[in-house]
Enzyme design. Sequence first.
Site, PDB file in Angstrom:
ATOM      1  CE  LYS A   1     -32.591 111.321  38.787  1.00 39.73           C
ATOM      2  NZ  LYS A   1     -32.405 111.343  40.250  1.00 39.73           N
TER       3      LYS A   1
ATOM      4  CB  ALA B   1     -30.678 105.990  43.821  1.00 30.77           C
TER       5      ALA B   1
ATOM      6  CG  ASN C   1     -30.909 115.263  47.833  1.00 32.83           C
ATOM      7  OD1 ASN C   1     -32.066 115.507  47.528  1.00 32.83           O
ATOM      8  ND2 ASN C   1     -30.287 116.011  48.724  1.00 32.83           N
TER       9      ASN C   1
END
Length: 263
Positions: free
Chosen positions: A105, A192, A214
């Site tokens: 990534k 995100a 995350n």
Amino acid sequence: MDGTAASTDTWSVAGRRFRSRLIVGTGKYKSLEETAAAIEASGAEIVTVAVRRVNLSDPKAPMLQDFVDPKRYTYLPNTAGCHTAEDAVRTLRLAREAGGWNLVKLEVLGPPPHLYPDMAATLEAAKVLIADGFEVMVYCADDPVAAKRLEEMGCVAIMPLGAPIGSGLGLQNPAMIAMLIEQAKVPLLVDAGVGTASDAAIAMELGCDAVLLNSAIAHARDPVMMARAMKAAVEAGRLSHLAGRMPRRMGADPSSPLTGLIR
């Protein structure tokens, strides 16, 4: 998602096929034990690894591999913390030397406080990495011109931000994400900005192939419970997308017929 749907509704990137459409990170948790428990609860098959921040090679210190088995999960090294194309390329070359990872990534961030994707540097790094034989999943702005250019260069997945990284604001421009999905010929993932389960469900309802997050799990009061919530949300959003939502309309539409009423 029932067993039949789960077994047939898969997605693939760079020739690798997956059942789970949730990709989770391995950073920001209180401990490696909590990391492992949350990832287990999420049902994820791919985990992102910040090469500059996670111990992958020093056996004298706690290692991620001891808690999150690389034989069970697909590790996706990322360039979190890189602010130049040169740093990103160097980081991923080191990751390949350390673990043989080729699916990666790429993210190149602009300066604080917004940490918005630096698209000029991202394009520069992607060109070098692809020429070097990497399979690049790329974090980018929700910009259809830049996204198409990255796809045409050979990136194997396009990952536009839903909102600034770590913000938890949810999808701020769902219309643009929908346009990016419509034009993409490779997997498109929101990456995100997801803050809670409904954000993940919305991304999947739009037609994203997967969601990467995350902070939403790691910073939750109960990360393991939130991981379960995210798993369910991604599955529900995917089912909703496949089912096809009812059309929106201005005004009401009675749920019962108006003919044949008892008078």
